[in-house]
Design a protein around this motif. Structure first.
Motif, mmCIF file in Angstrom:
data_model
loop_
_atom_site.group_PDB
_atom_site.id
_atom_site.type_symbol
_atom_site.label_atom_id
_atom_site.label_comp_id
_atom_site.label_asym_id
_atom_site.label_seq_id
_atom_site.Cartn_x
_atom_site.Cartn_y
_atom_site.Cartn_z
ATOM 1 N N ARG A 320 -10.696 -8.339 -1.327
ATOM 2 C CA ARG A 320 -10.010 -8.346 -0.040
ATOM 3 C C ARG A 320 -10.819 -7.722 1.081
ATOM 4 N N GLY A 321 -11.872 -6.978 0.738
ATOM 5 C CA GLY A 321 -12.642 -6.290 1.760
ATOM 6 C C GLY A 321 -11.934 -5.024 2.220
ATOM 7 N N LEU A 322 -12.644 -4.203 2.970
ATOM 8 C CA LEU A 322 -12.094 -2.931 3.419
ATOM 9 C C LEU A 322 -11.814 -2.900 4.918
ATOM 10 N N ASN A 323 -12.448 -3.772 5.665
ATOM 11 C CA ASN A 323 -12.225 -3.836 7.109
ATOM 12 C C ASN A 323 -11.227 -4.956 7.395
ATOM 13 N N ARG A 324 -9.946 -4.642 7.242
ATOM 14 C CA ARG A 324 -8.909 -5.669 7.300
ATOM 15 C C ARG A 324 -8.336 -5.818 8.702
ATOM 16 N N LYS A 325 -8.236 -7.031 9.125
ATOM 17 C CA LYS A 325 -7.635 -7.332 10.420
ATOM 18 C C LYS A 325 -6.131 -7.517 10.234
ATOM 19 N N HIS A 326 -5.409 -7.355 11.333
ATOM 20 C CA HIS A 326 -3.973 -7.599 11.281
ATOM 21 C C HIS A 326 -3.718 -9.062 10.938
ATOM 22 N N ARG A 327 -2.838 -9.279 9.981
ATOM 23 C CA ARG A 327 -2.539 -10.621 9.526
ATOM 24 C C ARG A 327 -1.284 -11.150 10.185
ATOM 25 N N LEU A 328 -0.997 -12.408 9.919
ATOM 26 C CA LEU A 328 0.119 -13.094 10.561
ATOM 27 C C LEU A 328 1.440 -12.373 10.357
ATOM 28 N N TYR A 329 1.659 -11.817 9.170
ATOM 29 C CA TYR A 329 2.965 -11.243 8.848
ATOM 30 C C TYR A 329 2.980 -9.711 8.895
ATOM 31 N N THR A 330 1.960 -9.109 9.495
ATOM 32 C CA THR A 330 1.890 -7.652 9.552
ATOM 33 C C THR A 330 2.814 -7.110 10.635
ATOM 34 N N PHE A 331 3.603 -6.097 10.293
ATOM 35 C CA PHE A 331 4.512 -5.475 11.260
ATOM 36 C C PHE A 331 3.857 -4.344 12.041
ATOM 37 N N ASN A 332 3.067 -3.521 11.354
ATOM 38 C CA ASN A 332 2.529 -2.317 11.983
ATOM 39 C C ASN A 332 1.030 -2.218 11.807
ATOM 40 N N GLY A 333 0.406 -1.439 12.676
ATOM 41 C CA GLY A 333 -1.002 -1.141 12.563
ATOM 42 C C GLY A 333 -1.222 0.361 12.568
ATOM 43 N N ASP A 334 -2.326 0.786 11.969
ATOM 44 C CA ASP A 334 -2.690 2.190 11.960
ATOM 45 C C ASP A 334 -3.500 2.459 13.216
ATOM 46 N N ALA A 335 -2.874 3.088 14.200
ATOM 47 C CA ALA A 335 -3.507 3.248 15.503
ATOM 48 C C ALA A 335 -4.452 4.434 15.575
ATOM 49 N N ALA A 336 -4.591 5.187 14.508
ATOM 50 C CA ALA A 336 -5.385 6.412 14.568
ATOM 51 C C ALA A 336 -6.380 6.489 13.419
ATOM 52 N N ASN A 337 -7.006 5.368 13.092
ATOM 53 C CA ASN A 337 -7.882 5.320 11.919
ATOM 54 C C ASN A 337 -9.029 6.314 12.021
ATOM 55 N N GLU A 338 -9.709 6.346 13.154
ATOM 56 C CA GLU A 338 -10.884 7.207 13.289
ATOM 57 C C GLU A 338 -10.496 8.681 13.192
ATOM 58 N N ARG A 339 -9.416 9.086 13.889
ATOM 59 C CA ARG A 339 -8.985 10.472 13.821
ATOM 60 C C ARG A 339 -8.553 10.840 12.411
ATOM 61 N N ARG A 340 -7.826 9.929 11.761
ATOM 62 C CA ARG A 340 -7.331 10.209 10.418
ATOM 63 C C ARG A 340 -8.482 10.328 9.417
ATOM 64 N N ALA A 341 -9.487 9.480 9.563
ATOM 65 C CA ALA A 341 -10.628 9.551 8.663
ATOM 66 C C ALA A 341 -11.343 10.894 8.808
ATOM 67 N N THR A 342 -11.471 11.382 10.044
ATOM 68 C CA THR A 342 -12.091 12.685 10.269
ATOM 69 C C THR A 342 -11.272 13.788 9.619
ATOM 70 N N ASP A 343 -9.963 13.744 9.785
ATOM 71 C CA ASP A 343 -9.098 14.744 9.165
ATOM 72 C C ASP A 343 -9.206 14.705 7.650
ATOM 73 N N ASN A 344 -9.199 13.510 7.081
ATOM 74 C CA ASN A 344 -9.261 13.372 5.630
ATOM 75 C C ASN A 344 -10.588 13.890 5.082
ATOM 76 N N ARG A 345 -11.662 13.623 5.817
ATOM 77 C CA ARG A 345 -12.972 14.087 5.371
ATOM 78 C C ARG A 345 -12.992 15.613 5.306
ATOM 79 N N LYS A 346 -12.443 16.270 6.307
ATOM 80 C CA LYS A 346 -12.417 17.738 6.323
ATOM 81 C C LYS A 346 -11.541 18.278 5.190
ATOM 82 N N ARG A 347 -10.418 17.596 4.939
ATOM 83 C CA ARG A 347 -9.476 18.108 3.939
ATOM 84 C C ARG A 347 -10.000 17.953 2.528
ATOM 85 N N ILE A 348 -10.535 16.798 2.211
ATOM 86 C CA ILE A 348 -10.940 16.549 0.829
ATOM 87 C C ILE A 348 -12.235 17.279 0.487
#
Length: 350
Positions: A320-348
């Motif tokens: 499926r790949g990791l860089n997924r675009k919004h699909r036809l039936y998608t309701f929501n998007g993750d609007a804070a991917n970059e910030r969340r990735a930074t937070d996760n990197r610090k936490r883990i």
């Protein structure tokens, strides 16, 4: 999605259980020819692909109230988060919108759940109160809860008709590669009817978990109010054996395209049931930090042939790949991917 803390994976020679979620850990032995053959034959079977819109029924009253709940510690919401909140309002002009501050939440707890007030006041982190508040408003009023960093892409009306409670999982790449677990129940976006017994159970058990001590503040949140706590509550409510290592047992209700993992015996559309939707509808985006972990662990996936769960995750990610675009039936998007990735990197990486 939502404010999800990650922890570093450690491969040990034992199986451990954290809040009822089986975390399989493996010992790396020499890989045999039979292992390689098995590894090559593994197919991704985490969930089916999505070829149609979200399941719904017509001509009936909504089972989930048309109310949107969002929370913040005070009424001074950052501008960018206000923009995401407006996406829900714009797509739901006929729905009721309710904003809750921590002060509003404390008043609700004091009025409706006084047994929880001491626990609420004792929380050391705002996110713990935010978690408790979302469970409280969904139990009392029903409707839709969404974190302020979730962007709505289209109306949710059709999703309110067939099921009485809808709770997505994290993307499987998050649960498998960051937690070595088959699934992790997400608490950043939830849809449910009022007075659902699951949320009554959740509220009562917030008191019991409030005394858990952990080595980090992030783990404290995860295990007392956040997704690990929430997953444990889901397992308990659905009657899933928390001591079983048979994590590949398949679901019993095949009436929808929900993920394949076992979710108990109750029907998905039961009045007291919980529908776990296919991640393609709500929570399909892999954050950048998790994507890096996936790419690193799957570069030589034959090295992990003794970990079937990881193998399936690699096959799923490769397909499926990791860089997924919004699909036809998608309701929501993750609007804070970059910030969340930074937070996760610090936490883990603590």
């Amino acid at each position: 999605m939502g404010r999800l803390a990650r922890r570093r994976l450690r491969f040990l020679a034992v199986a451990v259980f954290i809040t009822g979620v089986p975390f399989l850990v493996v010992q790396h032995n020499m890989i045999t020819t039979e292992d390689l053959q098995m590894c090559a034959e593994i197919r991704a079977d985490l969930q089916p692909d999505v070829e149609s819109d979200f399941p719904t029924v017509k001509g009936v009253r909504p089972r989930i109230p048309h109310i949107i709940h969002q929370t913040y510690r005070n009424e001074t919401v950052p501008f960018i988060l206000r923009e995401y909140a407006r996406s829900f309002i714009a797509n739901h002009p006929d729905w009721q919108y309710k904003f809750w501050s921590d002060a509003d939440g404390r008043h609700l707890i004091q009025e409706r759940h006084p047994y929880l007030l001491q626990t609420w006041d004792g929380y050391q982190q705002n996110i713990q109160r935010a978690d408790a508040l979302r469970y409280s408003v969904l139990y009392e009023y029903g409707g839709v809860y969404a974190d302020l960093d979730v962007e709505n892409l289209r109306p949710l009306d059709r999703a309110t008709m067939k099921y009485s409670c809808i709770i997505p999982t994290e993307p499987f790449e998050h649960s498998i590669f960051l937690y070595n677990s088959p699934y992790l129940i997400n608490n950043a976006f939830i849809m449910c009817r009022a007075k659902h017994p699951f949320f009554k159970q959740v509220l009562l058990n917030l008191v019991k978990t409030s005394t858990i001590q952990t080595t980090t503040a992030d783990n404290q949140v995860m295990m007392t109010t956040g997704p690990l706590f929430f997953t444990n509550e889901f397992n308990n409510f659905m009657g899933i054996d928390q001591e079983s290592t048979n994590i590949y047992r398949k679901k019993t209700d095949w009436s929808s395209n929900s993920p394949y993992f076992y979710k108990g015996e109750r029907k998905e559309d039961d009045e007291d049931g919980i529908y776990v939707p296919n991640t393609r509808y709500f929570t399909d985006e892999v954050d950048d930090y998790a994507a890096g972990v996936v790419e690193n662990m799957c570069k030589d996936r034959f090295r992990h042939c003794d970990n079937v769960l990881l193998q399936r995750g690699c096959v799923e990610a490769e397909a499926r790949g990791l860089n997924r675009k919004h699909r036809l039936y998608t309701f929501n998007g993750d609007a804070a991917n970059e910030r969340r990735a930074t937070d996760n990197r610090k936490r883990i990486c603590k």
